[in-house]
Design a protein around this motif. Structure first.
Motif, PDB file in Angstrom:
ATOM      1  N   GLU A  10       0.696  -1.236   0.177  1.00  9.75           N
ATOM      2  CA  GLU A  10      -0.150   0.081   0.065  1.00  9.75           C
ATOM      3  C   GLU A  10       0.931   1.507   0.037  1.00  9.75           C
ATOM      4  OE1 GLU A  10      -3.959   1.959   2.397  1.00  9.75           O
ATOM      5  OE2 GLU A  10      -2.653   0.353   3.387  1.00  9.75           O
ATOM      6  N   GLY A  11       1.882   1.367   0.708  1.00 11.51           N
ATOM      7  CA  GLY A  11       2.920   2.397   0.968  1.00 11.51           C
ATOM      8  C   GLY A  11       3.581   2.519  -0.472  1.00 11.51           C
ATOM      9  N   TYR A  12       3.921   1.440  -1.189  1.00 11.20           N
ATOM     10  CA  TYR A  12       4.620   1.612  -2.444  1.00 11.20           C
ATOM     11  C   TYR A  12       3.474   2.230  -3.530  1.00 11.20           C
ATOM     12  CZ  TYR A  12       4.904  -0.625  -7.353  1.00 11.20           C
ATOM     13  OH  TYR A  12       5.211  -0.417  -8.542  1.00 11.20           O
ATOM     14  N   TYR A  13       2.182   2.017  -3.440  1.00 13.40           N
ATOM     15  CA  TYR A  13       1.501   2.553  -4.570  1.00 13.40           C
ATOM     16  C   TYR A  13       1.245   3.957  -4.132  1.00 13.40           C
ATOM     17  CZ  TYR A  13      -0.245  -1.734  -6.649  1.00 13.40           C
ATOM     18  OH  TYR A  13      -0.479  -3.081  -7.198  1.00 13.40           O
ATOM     19  N   MET A  14       1.033   4.332  -2.765  1.00 12.84           N
ATOM     20  CA  MET A  14       0.860   5.621  -2.306  1.00 12.84           C
ATOM     21  C   MET A  14       2.077   6.635  -2.668  1.00 12.84           C
ATOM     22  SD  MET A  14      -2.287   6.186  -1.670  1.00 12.84           S
ATOM     23  CE  MET A  14      -3.526   5.105  -1.281  1.00 12.84           C
ATOM     24  N   ASP A  17       3.687   9.050  -7.425  1.00 10.87           N
ATOM     25  CA  ASP A  17       3.019  10.369  -7.799  1.00 10.87           C
ATOM     26  C   ASP A  17       2.246  10.365  -8.720  1.00 10.87           C
ATOM     27  OD1 ASP A  17       2.363  12.958  -7.468  1.00 10.87           O
ATOM     28  OD2 ASP A  17       4.217  13.876  -8.456  1.00 10.87           O
ATOM     29  N   ASP A  18       0.881   9.747  -8.639  1.00 11.21           N
ATOM     30  CA  ASP A  18       0.075   9.852  -9.662  1.00 11.21           C
ATOM     31  C   ASP A  18      -1.585   9.621  -8.802  1.00 11.21           C
ATOM     32  OD1 ASP A  18      -2.039   8.411 -11.425  1.00 11.21           O
ATOM     33  OD2 ASP A  18      -0.318   8.845 -12.902  1.00 11.21           O
ATOM     34  N   THR A  19      -2.430  10.565  -8.931  1.00 12.45           N
ATOM     35  CA  THR A  19      -3.660  10.531  -8.252  1.00 12.45           C
ATOM     36  C   THR A  19      -4.639   9.266  -9.033  1.00 12.45           C
ATOM     37  OG1 THR A  19      -4.676  12.220  -9.927  1.00 12.45           O
ATOM     38  CG2 THR A  19      -3.650  13.117  -7.720  1.00 12.45           C
ATOM     39  N   HIS A  20      -4.335   8.943 -10.134  1.00 19.88           N
ATOM     40  CA  HIS A  20      -5.179   8.056 -10.747  1.00 19.88           C
ATOM     41  C   HIS A  20      -4.917   6.839 -10.041  1.00 19.88           C
ATOM     42  CE1 HIS A  20      -6.812  10.259 -13.834  1.00 19.88           C
ATOM     43  NE2 HIS A  20      -5.624  10.849 -14.207  1.00 19.88           N
ATOM     44  N   ILE A  21      -3.688   6.218  -9.646  1.00 20.49           N
ATOM     45  CA  ILE A  21      -3.109   5.153  -9.259  1.00 20.49           C
ATOM     46  C   ILE A  21      -3.946   5.032  -7.641  1.00 20.49           C
ATOM     47  CG2 ILE A  21      -1.208   3.673  -8.130  1.00 20.49           C
ATOM     48  CD1 ILE A  21       0.314   4.741 -10.719  1.00 20.49           C
ATOM     49  N   HIS A  22      -3.738   6.447  -6.786  1.00 19.84           N
ATOM     50  CA  HIS A  22      -4.403   6.368  -5.525  1.00 19.84           C
ATOM     51  C   HIS A  22      -5.613   6.059  -5.523  1.00 19.84           C
ATOM     52  CE1 HIS A  22      -0.743   9.374  -4.732  1.00 19.84           C
ATOM     53  NE2 HIS A  22      -0.352   8.019  -4.931  1.00 19.84           N
ATOM     54  N   ASP A  23      -6.525   6.682  -6.552  1.00 21.99           N
ATOM     55  CA  ASP A  23      -8.151   6.598  -6.450  1.00 21.99           C
ATOM     56  C   ASP A  23      -8.418   5.224  -6.855  1.00 21.99           C
ATOM     57  OD1 ASP A  23      -7.670   9.282  -5.866  1.00 21.99           O
ATOM     58  OD2 ASP A  23      -8.400  10.014  -7.761  1.00 21.99           O
ATOM     59  N   SER A  24      -7.691   4.491  -7.654  1.00 14.75           N
ATOM     60  CA  SER A  24      -8.279   3.208  -8.323  1.00 14.75           C
ATOM     61  C   SER A  24      -7.826   2.069  -7.563  1.00 14.75           C
ATOM     62  CB  SER A  24      -7.872   2.991  -9.873  1.00 14.75           C
ATOM     63  OG  SER A  24      -6.257   2.974  -9.890  1.00 14.75           O
ATOM     64  N   LEU A  25      -6.786   2.190  -6.248  1.00 15.26           N
ATOM     65  CA  LEU A  25      -6.443   1.177  -5.777  1.00 15.26           C
ATOM     66  C   LEU A  25      -7.483   0.483  -4.778  1.00 15.26           C
ATOM     67  CD1 LEU A  25      -3.735  -0.243  -4.886  1.00 15.26           C
ATOM     68  CD2 LEU A  25      -3.536   1.693  -2.738  1.00 15.26           C
ATOM     69  N   GLN A  26      -7.468  -0.690  -5.067  1.00 18.20           N
ATOM     70  CA  GLN A  26      -8.344  -1.496  -4.451  1.00 18.20           C
ATOM     71  C   GLN A  26      -7.889  -2.648  -3.410  1.00 18.20           C
ATOM     72  OE1 GLN A  26     -11.757  -1.126  -4.687  1.00 18.20           O
ATOM     73  NE2 GLN A  26     -11.608   0.677  -5.974  1.00 18.20           N
ATOM     74  N   ASP A  27      -8.481  -2.941  -2.329  1.00 16.94           N
ATOM     75  CA  ASP A  27      -7.821  -4.037  -1.518  1.00 16.94           C
ATOM     76  C   ASP A  27      -8.660  -5.248  -1.831  1.00 16.94           C
ATOM     77  OD1 ASP A  27      -6.871  -5.665   0.399  1.00 16.94           O
ATOM     78  OD2 ASP A  27      -7.470  -4.492   2.248  1.00 16.94           O
ATOM     79  N   LEU A  28      -8.200  -6.361  -2.211  1.00 18.37           N
ATOM     80  CA  LEU A  28      -8.730  -7.712  -2.514  1.00 18.37           C
ATOM     81  C   LEU A  28      -9.337  -8.449  -1.153  1.00 18.37           C
ATOM     82  CD1 LEU A  28      -7.134  -7.306  -5.155  1.00 18.37           C
ATOM     83  CD2 LEU A  28      -7.301  -9.825  -5.329  1.00 18.37           C
ATOM     84  N   ASP A  29      -8.715  -8.179  -0.182  1.00 16.81           N
ATOM     85  CA  ASP A  29      -9.098  -8.649   1.455  1.00 16.81           C
ATOM     86  C   ASP A  29     -10.314  -7.963   1.631  1.00 16.81           C
ATOM     87  OD1 ASP A  29      -7.294 -10.519   0.981  1.00 16.81           O
ATOM     88  OD2 ASP A  29      -5.795  -9.506   2.250  1.00 16.81           O
ATOM     89  N   THR A  69      -0.541   3.730 -16.021  1.00 19.18           N
ATOM     90  CA  THR A  69      -0.026   2.497 -16.287  1.00 19.18           C
ATOM     91  C   THR A  69       1.524   2.358 -16.436  1.00 19.18           C
ATOM     92  OG1 THR A  69      -2.227   1.817 -16.977  1.00 19.18           O
ATOM     93  CG2 THR A  69      -0.331   0.521 -17.475  1.00 19.18           C
ATOM     94  N   SER A  70       1.977   3.144 -17.140  1.00 21.14           N
ATOM     95  CA  SER A  70       3.356   3.490 -17.470  1.00 21.14           C
ATOM     96  C   SER A  70       4.169   3.532 -16.188  1.00 21.14           C
ATOM     97  CB  SER A  70       3.731   4.351 -18.435  1.00 21.14           C
ATOM     98  OG  SER A  70       5.197   4.434 -18.928  1.00 21.14           O
ATOM     99  N   LYS A  71       3.706   4.438 -15.403  1.00 18.46           N
ATOM    100  CA  LYS A  71       4.377   4.919 -14.010  1.00 18.46           C
ATOM    101  C   LYS A  71       4.382   3.863 -13.272  1.00 18.46           C
ATOM    102  CE  LYS A  71       3.847   9.899 -13.420  1.00 18.46           C
ATOM    103  NZ  LYS A  71       3.164  10.979 -12.748  1.00 18.46           N
ATOM    104  N   LEU A  72       3.573   3.071 -13.072  1.00 20.34           N
ATOM    105  CA  LEU A  72       3.149   1.871 -12.321  1.00 20.34           C
ATOM    106  C   LEU A  72       4.265   0.723 -12.579  1.00 20.34           C
ATOM    107  CD1 LEU A  72       1.771   0.601  -9.771  1.00 20.34           C
ATOM    108  CD2 LEU A  72      -0.029  -0.279 -11.417  1.00 20.34           C
ATOM    109  N   LEU A  73       4.225   0.603 -13.937  1.00 20.89           N
ATOM    110  CA  LEU A  73       5.130  -0.653 -14.296  1.00 20.89           C
ATOM    111  C   LEU A  73       6.695  -0.135 -14.417  1.00 20.89           C
ATOM    112  CD1 LEU A  73       3.397  -1.579 -17.716  1.00 20.89           C
ATOM    113  CD2 LEU A  73       3.449  -2.639 -15.401  1.00 20.89           C
TER     114      LEU A  73
END
Length: 503
Positions: A10-14, A17-29, A69-73
């Motif tokens: 979760e800290g890795y995603y946050m 520096d991209d709000t789209h990643i933060h907003d779309s992040l979902q916890d499978l549990d 997506t490019s930033k995340l990869l």
């Protein structure tokens, strides 16, 4: 990115520096998040998702813009991530992402193979690189969409979907799925939506198995529904020590396996081919026709396609499990050194690599390799053996149909011969009466015949003629009167029954 963020997904995603990643992040549990993600994955408008998981947590992002997506990869993977799953639907609309993946892993196939695989349903591809293993294969789904406009293909009751499946050396698994309705624009009819759900059944099951939500309930209701990818049954030290290296290979395997959809075509008791062959057999015994041969020929062609399809799966498994050995011929002239040898020179322009790094492909752990071997056994025992059995039944029915047609023609000829003999005997029985009538018509002087004398003579001669013919029939074994009368009686009863039932 500091070390603390690399220990938490979760800290890795946050930290990106991209709000789209933060907003779309979902916890499978999280039950609410899982339900929302499954609904997105079932929809025809879903395009991509990226999923990271370990034993403790799993997070996913859906339908990120290309820049995000490019930033995340490109971001450094967290140490806590056992494996990453990158999935793409509708690949023709994801060319930019495909280029990013191709540059990063040098593994995503380019070009349009759909024209080839549309005609060659057993086409498959295995590509081994320095840092990846890539397989391309067809999956066949028994959708039985008889009302579809495109139901006249090689397997008219099935839908074929091509998939690229890539395992990279950084524990990333990439899936690229063909769109079954590329010209629908995401707007599907009820039938198309049902087919889409069938084609995504296995992928959704793998996705759901990466969540810990209602795990106990699912295990008690259907233990086979929970795949041992993220969660294992054993918690010993030896078992938990292998979870991280096993995770990518197990994810790769269970995406490829897809047993329910691919093999249900021939392995169920109510398999369409088994049911149809039994039906054809009953129809042949009732009334064998040449049209049955045409249908059996079509069934044989379909079974041949399925046989080659399953054999292509076996070839893929063999290629995945075969050992990659460095030989003197492969190392000759290359800048490859033995892992035990000393580095003789550092002045070369090309970098020096070890034998292990020079081999092609990505190694699977024993957990994945054992499952691939088991899958091959299942294919041999429950798919190929069933297809072979159906092919034998088809061949025997073809022979039986020809024999039944020949027997039917022989019986028809025999029946026609009997009727002809009966008519001939009837004609012969009236021949003496005709001679008698001719005699009575002759005018003799002084001889007159009464009407009574004529009919008495007619009856006596006709009876004697029938008795003589009957005695001759018994002696020669050609008595047909009783059999014909029985057939006439049966036909009359059937006609009367049909008339009374209509009334």
């Amino acid at each position: 990115m500091d070390d603390t963020t690399l220990t938490s997904m979760e800290g890795y995603y946050m930290a990106i520096d991209d709000t789209h990643i933060h907003d779309s992040l979902q916890d499978l549990d999280d039950p609410t998040s899982l339900k929302r993600m499954l609904n997105i994955a079932k929809s025809s408008t879903a395009a991509t998702f990226v999923l990271d998981f370990n034993d403790e947590a799993a997070y996913a992002t859906f339908d990120l813009p290309f820049a995000s997506t490019s930033k995340l990869l490109d971001a450094e993977r967290p140490d806590a991530s056992y494996a990453r799953w990158v999935n793409l639907w509708r690949p023709f609309e994801q060319q930019a992402i495909l280029e990013v993946l191709a540059r990063r892993y040098d593994s995503v196939a380019r070009g349009n193979l759909y024209r080839i695989i549309d005609d060659l349903w057993h086409y498959s591809s295995v590509d081994l690189g320095r840092s990846y293993v890539c397989i391309g294969y067809n999956s066949i789904f028994g959708t039985k969409h008889a009302d579809s406009e495109d139901d006249n293909g090689i397997l008219p009751h099935c839908t074929r979907i091509w998939t690229w499946l890539v395992l990279c050396d950084d524990s990333t698994v990439i899936t690229i799925n063909e769109d079954p309705f590329p010209f629908a624009g995401g707007v599907l009819s009820g039938t198309q939506q049902r087919i889409l759900q069938e084609t995504r059944r296995n992928l959704l099951n793998v996705f759901r198995s990466l969540s810990r939500v209602v795990e106990d309930e699912r295990m008690s209701r259907n233990p086979m529904a929970l795949l041992p990818i993220r969660t294992r049954l054993g918690d010993t030290i030896e078992e938990t020590a292998h979870r991280e290296p096993d995770a990518p290979g197990l994810l790769f395997y269970y995406i490829f396996e897809n047993w329910y959809n691919s093999y249900i075509l021939v392995t169920r008791k109510e398999s369409r081919y088994g049911v149809e062959l039994v039906s054809l057999r009953a129809q042949m015994f009732k009334s064998p026709k040449l049209c049955h041969i045409d249908r059996l020929d079509c069934i044989g062609k379909e079974l041949g396609v399925l046989k080659r399809h399953y054999l292509s799966y076996n070839r893929i498994i063999d290629r995945l499990l075969e050992p990659q050995v460095a030989t003197p011929a492969s190392l000759q002239g290359s800048h490859v050194i033995s892992e035990t040898s000393e580095l003789s020179s550092l002045s070369t322009v090309r970098p020096m690599v070890t034998e292990k790094e020079s081999l092609l492909g990505v190694s699977f752990t024993s957990a994945a390799r054992s499952r691939f071997r088991r899958l091959k056994d299942l294919i041999d025992l429950y798919a190929l053996s069933e297809v072979e059995e159906y092919l034998k039944q088809k061949d025997s029915l073809v022979t039986m149909n020809f024999n039944l047609i020949a027997m039917k023609e022989s019986l028809d000829m025999e029946r026609l011969t009997k009727i002809t003999l009966l008519i001939t005997k009837a004609t012969i029985s009236f021949l003496p009466v005709s001679l008698m009538s001719a005699y009575f018509s002759v005018q003799f002087d002084g001889i007159d015949y009464t009407v009574k004398e004529y009919w008495v003579s007619f009856a006596v001669i006709l009876a004697m003629s029938w008795v003589m013919l009957f005695v001759f029939g018994v002696a020669s074994g050609s008595v047909e009167t009783v059999g014909v009368l029985q057939k006439v009686w049966q036909g009359s009863r059937q006609a009367w029954t049909s008339l009374t039932s209509r009334a």
